[in-house]
Design a protein around this motif. Structure first.
Motif, PDB file in Angstrom:
ATOM      1  N   LEU A  66      22.635  45.263  39.376  1.00 13.98           N
ATOM      2  CA  LEU A  66      23.584  44.916  40.425  1.00 13.98           C
ATOM      3  C   LEU A  66      25.013  44.972  39.889  1.00 13.98           C
ATOM      4  O   LEU A  66      25.911  45.529  40.529  1.00 13.98           O
ATOM      5  N   ALA A  67      25.238  44.402  38.705  1.00 13.04           N
ATOM      6  CA  ALA A  67      26.577  44.383  38.117  1.00 13.04           C
ATOM      7  C   ALA A  67      27.072  45.782  37.775  1.00 13.04           C
ATOM      8  O   ALA A  67      28.285  46.029  37.756  1.00 13.04           O
ATOM      9  N   ARG A  68      26.148  46.699  37.512  1.00 14.08           N
ATOM     10  CA  ARG A  68      26.517  48.058  37.103  1.00 14.08           C
ATOM     11  C   ARG A  68      26.544  49.050  38.268  1.00 14.08           C
ATOM     12  O   ARG A  68      26.796  50.234  38.067  1.00 14.08           O
ATOM     13  N   THR A  69      26.260  48.573  39.472  1.00 14.35           N
ATOM     14  CA  THR A  69      26.293  49.444  40.636  1.00 14.35           C
ATOM     15  C   THR A  69      27.719  49.939  40.855  1.00 14.35           C
ATOM     16  O   THR A  69      28.646  49.124  40.952  1.00 14.35           O
ATOM     17  N   PRO A  70      27.949  51.244  40.932  1.00 11.44           N
ATOM     18  CA  PRO A  70      29.325  51.759  40.998  1.00 11.44           C
ATOM     19  C   PRO A  70      30.188  51.155  42.095  1.00 11.44           C
ATOM     20  O   PRO A  70      31.373  50.878  41.864  1.00 11.44           O
ATOM     21  N   ARG A  71      29.643  50.909  43.282  1.00 15.24           N
ATOM     22  CA  ARG A  71      30.500  50.392  44.356  1.00 15.24           C
ATOM     23  C   ARG A  71      30.930  48.949  44.119  1.00 15.24           C
ATOM     24  O   ARG A  71      31.863  48.465  44.780  1.00 15.24           O
ATOM     25  N   ILE A  72      30.273  48.256  43.174  1.00 19.70           N
ATOM     26  CA  ILE A  72      30.739  46.940  42.749  1.00 19.70           C
ATOM     27  C   ILE A  72      31.576  47.065  41.484  1.00 19.70           C
ATOM     28  O   ILE A  72      32.709  46.575  41.406  1.00 19.70           O
ATOM     29  N   LEU A  73      31.031  47.751  40.499  1.00 20.45           N
ATOM     30  CA  LEU A  73      31.721  47.902  39.216  1.00 20.45           C
ATOM     31  C   LEU A  73      33.067  48.605  39.379  1.00 20.45           C
ATOM     32  O   LEU A  73      34.070  48.199  38.770  1.00 20.45           O
ATOM     33  N   ASP A  74      33.121  49.641  40.203  1.00 22.00           N
ATOM     34  CA  ASP A  74      34.369  50.386  40.358  1.00 22.00           C
ATOM     35  C   ASP A  74      35.440  49.565  41.062  1.00 22.00           C
ATOM     36  O   ASP A  74      36.642  49.770  40.839  1.00 22.00           O
ATOM     37  N   ARG A  75      35.044  48.631  41.912  1.00 26.15           N
ATOM     38  CA  ARG A  75      36.028  47.738  42.529  1.00 26.15           C
ATOM     39  C   ARG A  75      36.659  46.822  41.476  1.00 26.15           C
ATOM     40  O   ARG A  75      37.866  46.563  41.494  1.00 26.15           O
ATOM     41  N   ALA A  76      35.826  46.319  40.563  1.00 29.21           N
ATOM     42  CA  ALA A  76      36.356  45.481  39.485  1.00 29.21           C
ATOM     43  C   ALA A  76      37.281  46.278  38.590  1.00 29.21           C
ATOM     44  O   ALA A  76      38.368  45.807  38.216  1.00 29.21           O
ATOM     45  N   ARG A  77      36.890  47.493  38.242  1.00 31.13           N
ATOM     46  CA  ARG A  77      37.744  48.343  37.417  1.00 31.13           C
ATOM     47  C   ARG A  77      39.071  48.640  38.109  1.00 31.13           C
ATOM     48  O   ARG A  77      40.139  48.672  37.478  1.00 31.13           O
ATOM     49  N   GLN A  78      38.999  48.882  39.414  1.00 29.88           N
ATOM     50  CA  GLN A  78      40.203  49.223  40.169  1.00 29.88           C
ATOM     51  C   GLN A  78      41.214  48.079  40.143  1.00 29.88           C
ATOM     52  O   GLN A  78      42.413  48.298  39.887  1.00 29.88           O
ATOM     53  N   ILE A  79      40.757  46.864  40.384  1.00 25.08           N
ATOM     54  CA  ILE A  79      41.672  45.730  40.414  1.00 25.08           C
ATOM     55  C   ILE A  79      42.172  45.365  39.020  1.00 25.08           C
ATOM     56  O   ILE A  79      43.355  45.076  38.822  1.00 25.08           O
ATOM     57  N   LEU A  80      41.282  45.401  38.044  1.00 21.02           N
ATOM     58  CA  LEU A  80      41.651  44.974  36.689  1.00 21.02           C
ATOM     59  C   LEU A  80      42.281  46.093  35.863  1.00 21.02           C
ATOM     60  O   LEU A  80      42.803  45.837  34.771  1.00 21.02           O
ATOM     61  N   GLY A  81      42.199  47.331  36.342  1.00 17.10           N
ATOM     62  CA  GLY A  81      42.904  48.433  35.704  1.00 17.10           C
ATOM     63  C   GLY A  81      42.379  48.804  34.339  1.00 17.10           C
ATOM     64  O   GLY A  81      43.153  49.255  33.480  1.00 17.10           O
ATOM     65  N   SER A  82      41.074  48.635  34.117  1.00 18.75           N
ATOM     66  CA  SER A  82      40.504  48.917  32.800  1.00 18.75           C
ATOM     67  C   SER A  82      38.989  48.917  32.909  1.00 18.75           C
ATOM     68  O   SER A  82      38.415  48.609  33.958  1.00 18.75           O
TER      69      SER A  82
END
Length: 299
Positions: free
Chosen positions: A103-119
């Motif tokens: 669940l944590a590695r699902t792209p539509r969740i993980l990519d949102r975290a990457r987008q906001i945190l910029g890394s």
């Protein structure tokens, strides 16, 4: 390291304007430009229908399994309500469950975290919070970052949480309340961190919480909104969001998966206001970036 967020002080200090950004990345990603703007302004975003009913059931089955797993119990990861044996929280669920890890590695969740945190990001903490019907006790007003800074050593609030509803979250069964915009204010707290503070704070937090006058001031300035929605809905919220929940005196239990994503550039140092780190099942020290798993039940 210079401490830009001093807390757990001997005497009260004024609230301070947060010196760090809320959105560290660009507008390119799963969130639209308008959603990013709103997240920056309010400190949170609600995504209806992030998981399907079948995907919710997968997670619920894991919650049920973990609740009865003696190895999970023996690890210390199960926290029970102080007024009985009902499960309040299970920590490190991404370590104990391949389903939650996926669940944590699902792209539509993980990519949102990457987008906001910029890394690239890793899981600082994962848990399932249960608010059992009739006996579930709430969480007082607090900022997660205050604790993660003081007791886990996160230098800045470059982290976010995703809360995914495994049951319907109503306004009356302990749904999470947030103060929109208060995430831009850091509230220094008073009081030394007791040794092994986590043993009490995970049931009832007494240290690292704002006083009543501060809650009044922030509440009247920012107002209060609440995360409600059907099972499968999700709340993305900034680590410095001021939030809390009431007791659940209804027959309707509430359970949510929480995934805390931290930037790899915000790795924990020595705690800023505690003698030592909390156990790794509460605050993971493995900062290996998460790799996406696109082909899972959550794809």
């Amino acid at each position: 390291m210079h401490d830009r967020y001093p807390t757990r002080l001997h005497e009260a200090a004024p609230m301070m304007r947060r010196p760090d950004p809320v959105v560290w990345g660009s507008v390119d990603g799963p969130f639209t430009a308008d959603e990013i703007h709103d997240y920056s302004a309010k400190g949170f975003h609600i995504e209806d229908g992030l998981l399907t009913p079948a995907q919710v059931q997968e997670c619920w089955t894991e919650f049920d399994r973990l609740t009865g797993d003696p190895d999970v119990e023996a690890s210390g990861a199960v926290v029970r309500e102080s007024n009985g044996d009902a499960v309040r929280s299970i920590f490190a669920v991404h370590r104990h469950s391949p389903v939650i890890d996926a669940l944590a590695r699902t792209p539509r969740i993980l990519d949102r975290a990457r987008q906001i945190l910029g890394s690239e990001v890793y899981i600082h903490q994962s848990r399932i919070n249960a608010m059992p019907g009739m006996v579930g006790t709430g969480f007082g007003w607090h900022s997660d970052f205050e604790t993660w800074h003081a007791e886990d050593g996160l230098p800045t609030p470059r982290a976010l949480s995703v809360s995914i509803a495994l049951t319907d979250n109503f306004a009356f069964n302990g749904g999470l309340m947030l103060m929109p915009g208060a995430h831009r204010t850091f509230v220094p707290c008073v009081g030394r961190t007791p040794d092994d503070n986590f043993r009490e704070s995970l049931q009832r937090q007494r240290v690292g919480v704002p006083d009543d006058d501060t809650v009044f001031e922030l509440g009247y300035e920012h107002g209060i909104e609440q995360f409600t929605g059907a099972a499968g809905s999700a709340l993305f919220f900034d680590s410095n969001s001021m939030h809390g929940s009431s007791n659940n005196i209804t027959p309707y239990s509430r359970a949510n998966v929480f995934l805390v994503f931290n930037s790899v550039h915000n790795a924990p140092t020595a705690p800023f206001a505690a003698a030592r780190h909390r156990p790794t099942y509460i605050a993971d020290l493995d900062t290996t970036p998460l790799t996406p798993l696109p082909h899972t039940v959550f794809a």
